[in-house]
Design an enzyme around this catalytic site. Structure first.
Site, PDB file in Angstrom:
ATOM      1  N   ALA A  11      10.830 -10.659  -8.743  1.00 30.12           N
ATOM      2  CA  ALA A  11      12.067 -11.255  -8.538  1.00 30.12           C
ATOM      3  C   ALA A  11      13.093 -10.237  -7.762  1.00 30.12           C
ATOM      4  CB  ALA A  11      12.739 -11.736  -9.776  1.00 30.12           C
ATOM      5  N   ARG A  16      15.938  -0.418  -2.194  1.00 32.58           N
ATOM      6  CA  ARG A  16      15.640   0.842  -1.577  1.00 32.58           C
ATOM      7  C   ARG A  16      14.366   0.692  -0.298  1.00 32.58           C
ATOM      8  NH1 ARG A  16      13.449   3.299  -7.286  1.00 32.58           N
ATOM      9  NH2 ARG A  16      13.615   1.225  -7.647  1.00 32.58           N
ATOM     10  N   GLY A 102       5.032  -6.680  -9.607  1.00 28.76           N
ATOM     11  CA  GLY A 102       4.585  -7.077  -8.181  1.00 28.76           C
ATOM     12  C   GLY A 102       4.763  -6.015  -7.237  1.00 28.76           C
ATOM     13  N   ASN A 376     -23.010 -14.934  37.992  1.00 31.63           N
ATOM     14  CA  ASN A 376     -22.120 -13.486  38.241  1.00 31.63           C
ATOM     15  C   ASN A 376     -21.013 -13.990  38.794  1.00 31.63           C
ATOM     16  OD1 ASN A 376     -21.234 -11.275  39.723  1.00 31.63           O
ATOM     17  ND2 ASN A 376     -23.508 -10.507  39.611  1.00 31.63           N
ATOM     18  N   TYR A 386      -4.822 -24.583  34.490  1.00 33.98           N
ATOM     19  CA  TYR A 386      -3.771 -25.553  34.031  1.00 33.98           C
ATOM     20  C   TYR A 386      -2.624 -26.068  35.200  1.00 33.98           C
ATOM     21  CZ  TYR A 386       0.903 -25.559  31.449  1.00 33.98           C
ATOM     22  OH  TYR A 386       1.787 -26.109  30.466  1.00 33.98           O
ATOM     23  N   SER A 404     -16.177 -12.778  45.136  1.00 34.81           N
ATOM     24  CA  SER A 404     -14.896 -12.163  44.849  1.00 34.81           C
ATOM     25  C   SER A 404     -13.805 -12.745  45.521  1.00 34.81           C
ATOM     26  CB  SER A 404     -14.912 -10.735  45.326  1.00 34.81           C
ATOM     27  OG  SER A 404     -15.769  -9.972  44.826  1.00 34.81           O
TER      28      SER A 404
HETATM   29  C1  UD1 Z   1      10.169   0.105 -13.334  1.00 32.30           C
HETATM   30  C2  UD1 Z   1      10.252   0.636 -14.856  1.00 32.30           C
HETATM   31  C3  UD1 Z   1       9.936   2.056 -15.043  1.00 32.30           C
HETATM   32  C4  UD1 Z   1       8.485   2.501 -14.443  1.00 32.30           C
HETATM   33  C5  UD1 Z   1       8.575   1.675 -12.975  1.00 32.30           C
HETATM   34  C6  UD1 Z   1       7.031   1.796 -12.455  1.00 32.30           C
HETATM   35  C7  UD1 Z   1      11.824  -0.807 -15.977  1.00 32.30           C
HETATM   36  C8  UD1 Z   1      13.298  -0.813 -16.410  1.00 32.30           C
HETATM   37  N1  UD1 Z   1      11.489   0.372 -15.543  1.00 32.30           N
HETATM   38  O1  UD1 Z   1      11.095   0.954 -12.501  1.00 32.30           O
HETATM   39  O2  UD1 Z   1       9.975   2.375 -16.254  1.00 32.30           O
HETATM   40  O3  UD1 Z   1       8.512   3.778 -14.298  1.00 32.30           O
HETATM   41  O4  UD1 Z   1       8.703   0.503 -12.680  1.00 32.30           O
HETATM   42  O5  UD1 Z   1       6.869   1.375 -11.115  1.00 32.30           O
HETATM   43  O6  UD1 Z   1      11.178  -1.577 -16.104  1.00 32.30           O
HETATM   44  N2  UD1 Z   1      11.995  -7.273 -11.262  1.00 32.30           N
HETATM   45  C9  UD1 Z   1      12.253  -8.762 -11.547  1.00 32.30           C
HETATM   46  N3  UD1 Z   1      13.587  -9.021 -11.906  1.00 32.30           N
HETATM   47  C10 UD1 Z   1      14.464  -8.097 -12.135  1.00 32.30           C
HETATM   48  C11 UD1 Z   1      14.295  -6.588 -11.783  1.00 32.30           C
HETATM   49  C12 UD1 Z   1      13.180  -6.375 -11.441  1.00 32.30           C
HETATM   50  O7  UD1 Z   1      11.502  -9.433 -11.341  1.00 32.30           O
HETATM   51  O8  UD1 Z   1      15.663  -8.578 -12.700  1.00 32.30           O
HETATM   52  C13 UD1 Z   1      10.636  -6.931 -10.809  1.00 32.30           C
HETATM   53  C14 UD1 Z   1      10.837  -6.163  -9.304  1.00 32.30           C
HETATM   54  O9  UD1 Z   1      10.565  -7.154  -8.343  1.00 32.30           O
HETATM   55  C15 UD1 Z   1       9.747  -5.258  -9.306  1.00 32.30           C
HETATM   56  C16 UD1 Z   1       9.457  -4.869 -10.960  1.00 32.30           C
HETATM   57  O10 UD1 Z   1      10.165  -5.937 -11.495  1.00 32.30           O
HETATM   58  O11 UD1 Z   1       8.475  -5.756  -8.884  1.00 32.30           O
HETATM   59  C17 UD1 Z   1       9.962  -3.709 -11.163  1.00 32.30           C
HETATM   60  O12 UD1 Z   1      11.381  -3.587 -10.701  1.00 32.30           O
HETATM   61  P1  UD1 Z   1      11.730  -2.083  -9.952  1.00 32.30           P
HETATM   62  O13 UD1 Z   1      13.390  -2.243  -9.783  1.00 32.30           O
HETATM   63  O14 UD1 Z   1      11.111  -1.726  -8.991  1.00 32.30           O
HETATM   64  O15 UD1 Z   1      11.848  -1.115 -11.115  1.00 32.30           O
HETATM   65  P2  UD1 Z   1      11.523   0.589 -11.227  1.00 32.30           P
HETATM   66  O16 UD1 Z   1      13.029   1.213 -10.811  1.00 32.30           O
HETATM   67  O17 UD1 Z   1      10.467   0.887 -10.292  1.00 32.30           O
HETATM   68 CA    CA Z   2       9.318  -0.279  -8.898  1.00 27.13          CA
END
Ligand code: UD1
Ligand code: CA
Length: 459
Positions: A11, A16, A102, A376, A386, A404
């Site tokens: 979600a 970044r 994800g 050929n 067309y 040709s």
């Molecule tokens: C997270 C972990 C971190 C770990 C890293 C590994 C937490 C707090 N931190 O950090 O310890 O080392 O992943 O890759 O869990 N997402 C949601 N809903 C939200 C927030 C995030 O579905 O409200 C999903 C994101 O889409 C993503 C995943 O959760 O697929 C991880 O979120 P992200 O913000 O990337 O966490 P990191 O900072 O990478």
């Molecule tokens: Ca992540």
């Protein structure tokens, strides 16, 4: 064994990435990040796969309507713990929950099986890994006996904790009833003001739950994609793995670092692939196929011993055995070449069959045509298929010889063994075995003088 429910967190916005596209829709090897994770989940044969989505509205489920998952909305992204909570209401207490992220696409079935095996009423499985550069990851906190006590996010860690190199991959498996209770007591008391899933580890440790860490076979399995640099480095890793698989199966790669596979390749033995080749979708290469440099092949089938020379683009096309294609040929959707066909430079073929042994070697467009055997087609021939509103077919029967610079205005049929004089514009069917010429006769104007500018007088 208790039933397995997989929850995939997808979600987040992925700030970044600096992208309008939700992060899990960015692609690796042609597939979205989310598809990789869902595929890894399926491999475990779970009772259910729940995908938590949210940022970008319905864009994620709309982009991937064929995924056999249950979509769970998380309308505000309050953190990974909050995301898991959204997926818990219908999950029975006795189930085992496996949480996948994800944005961690290359996770493997064997690692997941090990972590799931650790989940019980009294224990929990967590995938951790040692990284030389742990920046950005949550750090694993262990006590003096080495038992895991919790996870601290980098943003919340002091410098001593930041020096820890064992990191959280995000992947864990736990008993659903226990997980539900831990999630209910999560607080937002951290730098980001989010409900961190990672905080359940400390809660579990306080409850006397044994936390077993599992290491992946390869570090790349658990690397997350948070920005485009990480996306590119995982892409390189995936390409390397795919190239190695091809080489092990008997394909020669002139440079494994200069082949990109974005799909599924079936290759026979003794296939040779030169540099800067891109293979997309479903591509099948027969034994002994050779592919020159700078070639794109998408969703196509190439028969045994066919040579594709440099700089060709081949899309939804088929070539039989022993064809020679290129350099600089373009085969568009529906181009079907039989055995031994030659297609040369600056030739475009679309929605056409070309019979065995026919040659179309230079500067030609063949569209919506049925070309027979041993035909050929001379340089600069164009099928005018067309009329501005409709497409019409051109039929060229066996053994025809097209001079040709010929235009074949469809619908039209060139009879078997017909010869067409160079520079003809053919608007009517031509009889078999005869020479047809359709151009003005050459005339010479005797005594004609070329105009000249009056010469200015010398000063
Ligand atoms: C997270 C972990 C971190 C770990 C890293 C590994 C937490 C707090 N931190 O950090 O310890 O080392 O992943 O890759 O869990 N997402 C949601 N809903 C939200 C927030 C995030 O579905 O409200 C999903 C994101 O889409 C993503 C995943 O959760 O697929 C991880 O979120 P992200 O913000 O990337 O966490 P990191 O900072 O990478
Ligand atoms: Ca992540």
């Amino acid at each position: 064994m208790s039933q397995l429910v997989v929850i995939i967190l997808a979600a987040g916005q992925g700030k970044r990435m600096q992208s309008d596209l939700p992060k899990v829709l960015h692609r690796l090897g042609g597939l979205t990040l989310l598809e990789f994770v869902v595929e890894a989940a399926y491999a475990l044969d779970p009772a259910e796969v729940l995908v938590v989505y949210g940022h970008g509205g319905d864009r994620v489920p709309q982009t991937l309507p064929n995924l056999k998952v249950t979509w769970i909305p998380q309308s505000v992204q309050l953190g990974t713990g909050h995301a898991v909570m959204q997926a818990m209401p219908d999950t029975p207490d006795e189930a085992t929950v496996l949480v996948l992220y994800g944005d961690v696409p290359l996770i493997k079935q064997t690692t997941l099986e090990q972590v799931v095996a650790q989940a019980s009423e009294t224990s929990l499985g967590l995938v951790t890994v040692d990284l030389d550069a742990p920046t950005g990851y949550g750090r694993i906190l262990r006590n003096a006996e080495g038992a895991i006590q919790g996870i601290i996010e980098e943003r919340d860690a002091d410098s001593q904790e930041q020096a820890i190199t064992e990191v959280n991959t995000g992947i864990l498996a736990a008993n659903a009833g226990r997980l539900r209770r831990w999630l209910a007591s999560l607080k937002q008391g951290n730098v980001q003001g989010e409900y961190y899933l990672t905080d359940i580890i400390a809660l579990a440790a306080q409850d006397g739950i044994a936390i077993h860490s599992i290491a992946p076979n390869a570090t790349e399995e658990v690397l997350g994609v948070n920005d485009r640099l990480q996306l590119a480095s995982l892409e390189r890793y995936l390409q390397r793995v795919q190239a190695e698989e091809l080489m092990r199966s008997g394909v020669t790669l002139r440079d494994p670092a200069r082949l990109d596979i974005r799909g599924t390749i079936r290759a026979g033995q003794d296939v040779i692939i030169d540099v800067n080749v891109v293979l997309e979708g479903q591509v099948a290469l027969g034994d002994g196929v050779s592919i020159g440099p700078n070639v794109l092949i998408r969703d196509s089938e190439i028969g045994p011993d066919t040579q594709i020379l440099a700089n060709c683009v081949i899309e939804q096309a088929r070539a039989g055995a022993r064809c020679q294609i290129g350099p600089f040929s373009r085969l568009r959707p529906g181009a079907h070449l039989s055995d031994g066909v030659h297609v040369g430079n600056f030739v475009e073929i679309k929605q056409s069959q070309v019979g065995a042994g026919s040659k179309i070697n230079h500067l030609t467009y063949v569209g919506d045509s049925d070309v027979g055997k041993r035909v050929n087609i001379g340089a600069g021939t164009i099928t005018c298929n067309y009329d501005g509103a409709f497409k019409h077919r051109t039929i060229i029967d066996d053994d025809a010889f097209i001079g040709s610079g010929t235009e074949l205005v469809a619908p039209v049929k060139v009879g078997a063994g017909s010869t067409i004089g160079a520079g003809s514009t053919i608007t009517h069917d031509t009889p078999p075995g005869q020479l047809t010429v359709a151009r003005n006769r050459q005339v010479t104007i005797r005594g004609w003088k070329r105009p000249v500018k009056p010469t200015s007088k010398a000063p």
